[in-house]
Write an enzyme that holds these catalytic residues in place. Sequence first.
Site, mmCIF file in Angstrom:
data_model
loop_
_atom_site.group_PDB
_atom_site.id
_atom_site.type_symbol
_atom_site.label_atom_id
_atom_site.label_comp_id
_atom_site.label_asym_id
_atom_site.label_seq_id
_atom_site.Cartn_x
_atom_site.Cartn_y
_atom_site.Cartn_z
ATOM 1 N N HIS A 288 -4.072 -42.990 26.486
ATOM 2 C CA HIS A 288 -3.012 -43.363 25.539
ATOM 3 C C HIS A 288 -1.673 -42.601 25.792
ATOM 4 C CE1 HIS A 288 -3.527 -40.531 22.369
ATOM 5 N NE2 HIS A 288 -4.976 -40.648 22.780
ATOM 6 N N ASP A 300 -4.380 -34.439 24.511
ATOM 7 C CA ASP A 300 -4.564 -35.678 23.524
ATOM 8 C C ASP A 300 -3.219 -36.634 23.882
ATOM 9 O OD1 ASP A 300 -5.506 -37.812 22.255
ATOM 10 O OD2 ASP A 300 -5.663 -36.830 20.363
ATOM 11 N N GLU A 334 -2.516 -45.606 20.238
ATOM 12 C CA GLU A 334 -3.775 -45.372 19.999
ATOM 13 C C GLU A 334 -4.034 -44.508 18.636
ATOM 14 O OE1 GLU A 334 -7.742 -43.332 19.762
ATOM 15 O OE2 GLU A 334 -5.702 -42.369 19.951
ATOM 16 N N GLU A 335 -3.099 -43.550 18.352
ATOM 17 C CA GLU A 335 -3.305 -42.510 17.324
ATOM 18 C C GLU A 335 -3.153 -43.146 15.889
ATOM 19 O OE1 GLU A 335 -4.671 -39.840 17.752
ATOM 20 O OE2 GLU A 335 -4.119 -38.812 19.442
ATOM 21 N N ASP A 362 -9.698 -40.144 27.328
ATOM 22 C CA ASP A 362 -9.161 -39.842 26.082
ATOM 23 C C ASP A 362 -9.998 -38.715 25.304
ATOM 24 O OD1 ASP A 362 -7.692 -39.467 23.976
ATOM 25 O OD2 ASP A 362 -8.296 -41.271 22.888
ATOM 26 N N HIS A 432 -4.562 -32.692 17.738
ATOM 27 C CA HIS A 432 -3.748 -33.253 16.976
ATOM 28 C C HIS A 432 -3.193 -31.997 16.099
ATOM 29 C CE1 HIS A 432 -6.260 -37.124 16.125
ATOM 30 N NE2 HIS A 432 -5.672 -36.949 17.303
#
Length: 476
Positions: A288, A300, A334-335, A362, A432
């Site tokens: 992503h 990520d 995606e997130e 991912d 994140h």
Amino acid sequence: MNNLNLRPKYLVLTLTLVSLMLTTNVNSQSDEGVLKSIYSTSLTNGKSYDWLDHLSNEIGGRLSGSKNAELAVQYTKVELEKLGLDKVWLQPVMVPKWERGDKEMAYFEVSGVTSEVNICALGGSIATAKDGISANVIEVQNFEDLAALGTDKIKGKIVFYNRPMQADLISTFNAYGGCVDQRYAGAMEAGKYGAIGVIVRSMNLREDDYPHTGSMSYGDLSVDQRIPSAAISTNDANLLSDSLKQNENLQFYFKQSCQQFEDVQSYNVIGEITGSEFPNEYIIVGGHLDSWDLGDGAHDDGAGVVQSMDVLRLLKESGIKPKRSIRVVLFMNEENGLRGATEYARVAKEKNENHIFALESDSGGFTPRGFSFAANDTNFNQVLGWKALFKPYLIHYFEKGGSGADVGPLKSETNVLAGLRPDSQRYFDHHHASNDTFEHVNKRELELGAATMTALVFLFDKYGVKPVPNSTKIKD
Ligand SMILES: [Zn+2]
């Protein structure tokens, strides 16, 4: 006929022979030989690391709907166009847009002593009041605790979810899965008991000062039932918990100014090598393109994006002419919405495209260990037959399990979905958070991942998926 007329014919014949020899050369190579060539090319002439450098350092965090997400769309499209694929295009999709606003602030006071703590708003949260909010804190481990305490003990307070990730699980993704409900639904659940805010222990196994963001949802709560929610670093979660044991009446203050906007136009980025024999059998590989905003999204999922891009390039560099159509799909959103994946699957269905195999990366750019497969027994057994080919590259993990959020919507009864499974021990140190940055990705580990993905795509292209006997039941 004279010599002049003969020459072009000889030239054509010679060129045809050379081309035949080249094709024969690749086709006659053993699978072992092809895999060796793929891994060598990735490690000595890979492009994934350079692409990641640009995505991370020149563009940075790429939250859906942001300027950076748009820059990432344009950049990856141009880079795919340079590879000489058969097609490169943008697939439009509307995405949510949420902005963090000013840096968040939080502290608590116990007997006149103020401790500042590291927090960050969770993605999708509302802001606090302009001057912040202050209240007593009630610490819980889970939603059952909320029910046991009830509205009497929760109303007017800040709920503090402090259930840590389980350290004795070898798969850190399982440890994450065991905790993430606090982050995703914590505000929704605490709001029902009259809480005025939510603080969640960061999804991180390490004890450090980084707060980790991630998506949260209010479900179908009305606007006036919604309360602000933030993540707190693991060190500060421990400090807060200890301080509450000293004084359960401590006052906690936090302020955040995040905001949700109208949906905006964005895109999935897609490149394709069209299949020479079965062009309507599709194999896709993807990651992503969006990321959270705190770091630069290197692990990520910048890593998955550049590895997927390099799969098509490594196939070409290795002289492989796919029989089936191979696509790289860089999914948007995606997130915090999965809109890109949903739209890709919708269009694929509408066009009746037969996706026989989809592979996602991912899980970070760390040393690859293998894959997890959503496949029926027939196809999974075929994959197990390839396992020995990967032994020289220390790739050994071939298990049934989940694939990935972005390829998930493509699941059918007969196809195979897979997720690359790298070593996961350090992933949640960065996930994140503001330390998900380029310098934490190792070049060789990233390149080994790209090669491992390319090798599996090569094998699925060469052998296809097996027809499923009617009696075979799907077991994911
Ligand atoms: Zn991701």
